[in-house]
Structure formats: structure tokens, C-alpha cells
Design a protein around this motif. Structure first.
Motif, PDB file in Angstrom:
ATOM      1  N   HIS A   1      -3.638  -9.622  -9.564  1.00 60.16           N
ATOM      2  CA  HIS A   1      -3.146  -8.289  -9.250  1.00 60.16           C
ATOM      3  C   HIS A   1      -3.472  -8.013  -7.775  1.00 60.16           C
ATOM      4  O   HIS A   1      -4.631  -7.762  -7.428  1.00 60.16           O
ATOM      5  CB  HIS A   1      -3.794  -7.252 -10.155  1.00 60.16           C
ATOM      6  N   CYS A   2      -2.456  -8.067  -6.935  1.00 65.76           N
ATOM      7  CA  CYS A   2      -2.664  -8.059  -5.488  1.00 65.76           C
ATOM      8  C   CYS A   2      -2.309  -6.706  -4.869  1.00 65.76           C
ATOM      9  O   CYS A   2      -1.183  -6.220  -5.033  1.00 65.76           O
ATOM     10  CB  CYS A   2      -1.814  -9.141  -4.831  1.00 65.76           C
ATOM     11  N   ILE A   3      -3.261  -6.141  -4.175  1.00 64.75           N
ATOM     12  CA  ILE A   3      -3.011  -4.924  -3.394  1.00 64.75           C
ATOM     13  C   ILE A   3      -3.377  -5.234  -1.947  1.00 64.75           C
ATOM     14  O   ILE A   3      -4.561  -5.224  -1.590  1.00 64.75           O
ATOM     15  CB  ILE A   3      -3.811  -3.723  -3.918  1.00 64.75           C
ATOM     16  N   PRO A   4      -2.401  -5.551  -1.114  1.00 62.67           N
ATOM     17  CA  PRO A   4      -2.685  -5.832   0.287  1.00 62.67           C
ATOM     18  C   PRO A   4      -3.036  -4.537   1.017  1.00 62.67           C
ATOM     19  O   PRO A   4      -3.005  -3.448   0.429  1.00 62.67           O
ATOM     20  CB  PRO A   4      -1.360  -6.408   0.792  1.00 62.67           C
ATOM     21  N   HIS A   5      -3.353  -4.651   2.284  1.00 64.74           N
ATOM     22  CA  HIS A   5      -3.575  -3.438   3.075  1.00 64.74           C
ATOM     23  C   HIS A   5      -2.275  -2.644   3.129  1.00 64.74           C
ATOM     24  O   HIS A   5      -1.204  -3.192   3.384  1.00 64.74           O
ATOM     25  CB  HIS A   5      -4.021  -3.790   4.496  1.00 64.74           C
ATOM     26  N   ILE A   6      -2.391  -1.347   2.875  1.00 63.53           N
ATOM     27  CA  ILE A   6      -1.239  -0.447   2.903  1.00 63.53           C
ATOM     28  C   ILE A   6      -1.556   0.690   3.863  1.00 63.53           C
ATOM     29  O   ILE A   6      -2.558   1.396   3.698  1.00 63.53           O
ATOM     30  CB  ILE A   6      -0.930   0.100   1.486  1.00 63.53           C
ATOM     31  N   ASN A   7      -0.738   0.861   4.871  1.00 58.49           N
ATOM     32  CA  ASN A   7      -1.023   1.861   5.897  1.00 58.49           C
ATOM     33  C   ASN A   7      -0.969   3.291   5.358  1.00 58.49           C
ATOM     34  O   ASN A   7      -1.691   4.168   5.820  1.00 58.49           O
ATOM     35  CB  ASN A   7      -0.036   1.721   7.069  1.00 58.49           C
ATOM     36  N   ASP A   8      -0.126   3.511   4.357  1.00 60.62           N
ATOM     37  CA  ASP A   8       0.076   4.855   3.818  1.00 60.62           C
ATOM     38  C   ASP A   8      -0.889   5.127   2.663  1.00 60.62           C
ATOM     39  O   ASP A   8      -0.970   4.341   1.707  1.00 60.62           O
ATOM     40  CB  ASP A   8       1.525   4.994   3.324  1.00 60.62           C
ATOM     41  N   GLU A   9      -1.618   6.226   2.734  1.00 59.35           N
ATOM     42  CA  GLU A   9      -2.614   6.558   1.709  1.00 59.35           C
ATOM     43  C   GLU A   9      -1.968   6.766   0.342  1.00 59.35           C
ATOM     44  O   GLU A   9      -2.482   6.289  -0.681  1.00 59.35           O
ATOM     45  CB  GLU A   9      -3.369   7.823   2.125  1.00 59.35           C
ATOM     46  N   GLU A  10      -0.852   7.481   0.313  1.00 60.55           N
ATOM     47  CA  GLU A  10      -0.175   7.710  -0.971  1.00 60.55           C
ATOM     48  C   GLU A  10       0.359   6.404  -1.547  1.00 60.55           C
ATOM     49  O   GLU A  10       0.306   6.175  -2.755  1.00 60.55           O
ATOM     50  CB  GLU A  10       0.966   8.712  -0.782  1.00 60.55           C
ATOM     51  N   GLY A  11       0.860   5.540  -0.669  1.00 59.41           N
ATOM     52  CA  GLY A  11       1.343   4.241  -1.120  1.00 59.41           C
ATOM     53  C   GLY A  11       0.215   3.395  -1.683  1.00 59.41           C
ATOM     54  O   GLY A  11       0.407   2.652  -2.663  1.00 59.41           O
ATOM     55  N   ASN A  12      -0.953   3.511  -1.108  1.00 64.82           N
ATOM     56  CA  ASN A  12      -2.113   2.768  -1.593  1.00 64.82           C
ATOM     57  C   ASN A  12      -2.505   3.228  -2.996  1.00 64.82           C
ATOM     58  O   ASN A  12      -2.773   2.413  -3.883  1.00 64.82           O
ATOM     59  CB  ASN A  12      -3.279   2.950  -0.624  1.00 64.82           C
ATOM     60  N   LEU A  13      -2.513   4.536  -3.216  1.00 63.26           N
ATOM     61  CA  LEU A  13      -2.847   5.072  -4.529  1.00 63.26           C
ATOM     62  C   LEU A  13      -1.797   4.675  -5.562  1.00 63.26           C
ATOM     63  O   LEU A  13      -2.131   4.315  -6.698  1.00 63.26           O
ATOM     64  CB  LEU A  13      -2.968   6.596  -4.451  1.00 63.26           C
ATOM     65  N   ALA A  14      -0.531   4.688  -5.164  1.00 64.67           N
ATOM     66  CA  ALA A  14       0.543   4.283  -6.080  1.00 64.67           C
ATOM     67  C   ALA A  14       0.388   2.821  -6.488  1.00 64.67           C
ATOM     68  O   ALA A  14       0.645   2.458  -7.645  1.00 64.67           O
ATOM     69  CB  ALA A  14       1.896   4.514  -5.422  1.00 64.67           C
ATOM     70  N   ALA A  15      -0.052   1.985  -5.554  1.00 65.37           N
ATOM     71  CA  ALA A  15      -0.251   0.563  -5.853  1.00 65.37           C
ATOM     72  C   ALA A  15      -1.374   0.381  -6.872  1.00 65.37           C
ATOM     73  O   ALA A  15      -1.265  -0.452  -7.790  1.00 65.37           O
ATOM     74  CB  ALA A  15      -0.561  -0.194  -4.561  1.00 65.37           C
ATOM     75  N   ILE A  16      -2.449   1.142  -6.724  1.00 59.40           N
ATOM     76  CA  ILE A  16      -3.562   1.051  -7.674  1.00 59.40           C
ATOM     77  C   ILE A  16      -3.110   1.484  -9.060  1.00 59.40           C
ATOM     78  O   ILE A  16      -3.437   0.855 -10.073  1.00 59.40           O
ATOM     79  CB  ILE A  16      -4.746   1.912  -7.185  1.00 59.40           C
ATOM     80  N   GLU A  17      -2.334   2.546  -9.123  1.00 58.49           N
ATOM     81  CA  GLU A  17      -1.848   3.029 -10.420  1.00 58.49           C
ATOM     82  C   GLU A  17      -0.891   2.032 -11.065  1.00 58.49           C
ATOM     83  O   GLU A  17      -0.905   1.848 -12.290  1.00 58.49           O
ATOM     84  CB  GLU A  17      -1.183   4.395 -10.235  1.00 58.49           C
ATOM     85  N   GLU A  18      -0.088   1.363 -10.264  1.00 57.25           N
ATOM     86  CA  GLU A  18       0.804   0.327 -10.807  1.00 57.25           C
ATOM     87  C   GLU A  18      -0.018  -0.842 -11.329  1.00 57.25           C
ATOM     88  O   GLU A  18       0.321  -1.445 -12.354  1.00 57.25           O
ATOM     89  CB  GLU A  18       1.790  -0.138  -9.737  1.00 57.25           C
TER      90      GLU A  18
END
Length: 376
Positions: free
Chosen positions: A131-148
Motif C-alpha cells: 500500500h503505497c503513499i508517495p509524497h503528496i504536496n497537497d494536504e487534502e490529497g494526502n489525507l484522501a490517499a490514507i483513507e483510500e
């Protein structure tokens, strides 16, 4: 099942004005050597999977040499048919989406799986899911990735989570754009067999989470981590989790402190250290503490460096006694003549009031000097 975890290789990093016999910046070459050692270990160990948790390169637009070197080394893993998953870190992620991510070049290699699109991505095999979450510049995008990621846990397989961030403020690097994992989402770690972290440059587990580990960097990017071993982690997933750290060989690095107020002879103490430590080709950080202004004037950097002729580099900092006007840590090269003169006056005058009066006159003289030289 065995997984080799390494991170923060920062290929292309360079520092110091020293080149090797091949004409390459010596510190840049050190980072290449560290990377090669890990690749050698992978080929020898033949783990089932390899994971790299970010900052493969030091910059989002690395040099041709760094790219060529990286592709050559990773091709060794491709030829060996070792599945390798690499996520982007903050150093190797462009700050704008209009720029092309360098990790896209890795898609040309079989068995190498780069993840860099600033979104959650699942890399699945028959027996395990990454389950890969790379660096995401956008804070909301980062949270969405964690939820996915939360919604994608597969209870019928092993689950490995890969992140490049700080899990808690104590693991922050104070860098542009770095991410802090939200505390409210930490229960997700319990659903994973292993959580592989990148960003922090020291190896170790994270607090209350026995399955959450930083692999650490493979080289030192500053004198601050001179005491940290560098290498990779070997993960064994059986009935229980087993994590072992394997150090690689780096040039010596030492942080030395000399108390100028307590030392009878600073240079004698430095020469003694030079004979007791491995300083050949070493990186040295020397802090002279409790200096007076007159002591500092009498101690030249070149004389300190002369005590360690075999070292690759000697970095010198000076900390002045609290009673002096400077009262700060700084390199002697960065301190102004006016500041040194002010510290000298405070040391030589009988009262603080007299020192302040003289410093006012000194400030006026330096201001006049600046005005004259500016108009000349």
C-alpha cells in the motif's frame, strides 16, 4: 517471506569542494558507493521483495550522472527478477504538476515498480499487497490517499504500508513540504504486517507501534547524524515480525567538542584526539565551546585543520561564553569584525555600562566606514 527495506539514498547529493580521482565530487561519490553496497547486499541476500521509501534522488531534477548511475544499479535487480517497489519522497517530487517526475524513468525496467503520481497506489502480488503513499504536496490529497489505503486492506494477504513522512513531531526534518502523518489515522498501522517509513534518517521503530520502522538514510547529509549507523533493514514475515538492521561501510565521521574554558591547551587536546580516532578521510565537526573573544582571535581555522591533515573535511564552529556580546553559536568565518570587537570590549572593560558606551562609539565608527566605502 523476506523483504529488504532501504530509503533516503539521496543520489546526486554533493557537498564540499573536494573531487576524487575521477573528477566527481567526493561526497556525491560517497552516496553512489553507499547505494552500490545496498544493491550488492540485495543481490547476495535475494529477498522476496525490495522496498525503497522515498528520496531516491536528492533533487527532483537530478544530474545525468545520478540518473545513469541509478538506472544501472537498479537494472541489476531487474535482471535478478527481484520485485522492487519505490515511492517518491519530498526531495524527488516536483513542486508543480507541470514538471515531469524523474521516477517515471524507472518504468523502463522490468520488476521495478515506481510510485510517484501523488496518490495512493496498490502494488499487489499473489501473496502480498504493498500500500503505497508517495509524497503528496497537497494536504487534502494526502489525507484522501490514507483513507483510500484504509479501504484497501486485504485480509487474505500480507499487507505492507509504505510512507514518506514523519510519524510524530520528533521525526520531522524541518524541510520544505514535509508531511506529518495524522495521529487520528495511526490505528491503520495495526492492520498492517509492516509499515515501512522514509524521511527520517535514523533507523528505528516508532514509539508504541512495534511494526512501524524507519530504515534511515544510506549516507549522512549533515554532521548532525554523525553517530548514526547507515544501512538497510531486513524484514522477515513469519508467525511473528522480525526486523534486523544491517550497517554498511561509510567514511568515518566524528563530532568533537572542546571546552575552551576548561582546556589547558586546546591544540594539545585536538592533537590527542587526532591520534586516538580514525580520522583518515574522515568528516569532522569540531565545536569550540566557552570561548572568549580574545581566545577566538588567537585560534585560526587553518591551525585547527592542521591537527587533522588526513581528514577529508574539518567543519569548525565556535560558541562564545554567555557573558559576551556575541552569545551565539556561529562559524568564525560568518562573524563580523564589529561583533568580534564588541565582544573584545566587553571582556576588557570593567562595567557593562562602559562596554555599552564604547560599543555605541564603535557602531558609529563602523557605520561611518560603511558610508565612506559605499560612496567611494
Amino acid at each position: 517471506m523476506r523483504i529488504l527495506h532501504f530509503s533516503d539514498t539521496h543520489l546526486g547529493f554533493n557537498d564540499l569542494e573536494v573531487v576524487n580521482d575521477s573528477g566527481i565530487n567526493q561526497r556525491e561519490a560517497d552516496f553512489y558507493d553507499a547505494f552500490s553496497q545496498v544493491i550488492d547486499a540485495i543481490v547476495a541476500e535475494k529477498p522476496d521483495y525490495v522496498i525503497h521509501t522515498g528520496d531516491l534522488f536528492h533533487r527532483p531534477h537530478p544530474s545525468n550522472r545520478a540518473i545513469s548511475f541509478c538506472l544501472t544499479q537498479l537494472k541489476r535487480l531487474s535482471v535478478a527478477c527481484i520485485p522492487t517497489i519505490i515511492i517518491a519522497g519530498n526531495h524527488s517530487t516536483p513542486r508543480t504538476r507541470s514538471a515531469s517526475p524523474i521516477l517515471a524513468a524507472l518504468r523502463t525496467l522490468d520488476h521495478i515498480h515506481p510510485v510517484f503520481e501523488e496518490a495512493y497506489e496498490k502494488v499487489a502480488f499473489d501473496d502480498i499487497t504493498f500500500h503505497c503513499i508517495p509524497h503528496i504536496n497537497d494536504e487534502e490529497g494526502n489525507l484522501a490517499a490514507i483513507e483510500e489505503c484504509e479501504a484497501s486492506v486485504d485480509e487474505n494477504k500480507r499487507n505492507i504500508m509504505m510512507l514518506h513522512c514523519s510519524v510524530g513531531a520528533q521525526f520531522m526534518m524541518e524541510e520544505y513540504g514535509e508531511r506529518v502523518y495524522p495521529r487520528a489515522k495511526e490505528p491503520l498501522f495495526e492492520k498492517m504486517d509492516y509499515v515501512a517509513l522514509g524521511h527520517w534518517h535514523g533507523f528505528g521503530s516508532v514509539g508504541k507501534h512495534p511494526n512501524v520502522y524507519y530504515a534511515g538514510s544510506t549516507e549522512r547529509t549533515s554532521s548532525a547524524d554523525a553517530r548514526n549507523d547507515k544501512g538497510y533493514a531486513l524484514i522477515t514475515l513469519g508467525e511473528s515480525l522480525d526486523v534486523t538492521f544491517h550497517p554498511i561501510t561509510l567514511r568515518p565521521s566524528h563530532r568533537l567538542r572542546i571546552d575552551a574554558q576548561a582546556s589547558a591547551d586546546i591544540f594539545e587536546e585536538l592533537r590527542s584526539l587526532a591520534t586516538s580516532l580514525d580520522v583518515e578521510g574522515a568528516l569532522l565537526s569540531i565545536t569550540l565551546e566557552n570561548l572568549s573573544a580574545t581566545q577566538s582571535i588567537d585560534i585560526a581555522n587553518r591551525d585547527i585543520e592542521g591537527c587533522f591533515p588526513e581528514a577529508l573535511n574539518v567543519q569548525i564552529q565556535r560558541k562564545f561564553r554567555r557573558s559576551e556580546a556575541s552569545a551565539a553559536t556561529e562559524s568564525v568565518n560568518a562573524a563580523s569584525l564589529q561583533e568580534y570587537f564588541g565582544a573584545f570590549l566587553e571582556e576588557q572593560t570593567a562595567t557593562a555600562e562602559e562596554a555599552a558606551r564604547l560599543n555605541t562609539k564603535v557602531a558609529a565608527l563602523f557605520a561611518r566606514y560603511d558610508e565612506v566605502t559605499r560612496d567611494a
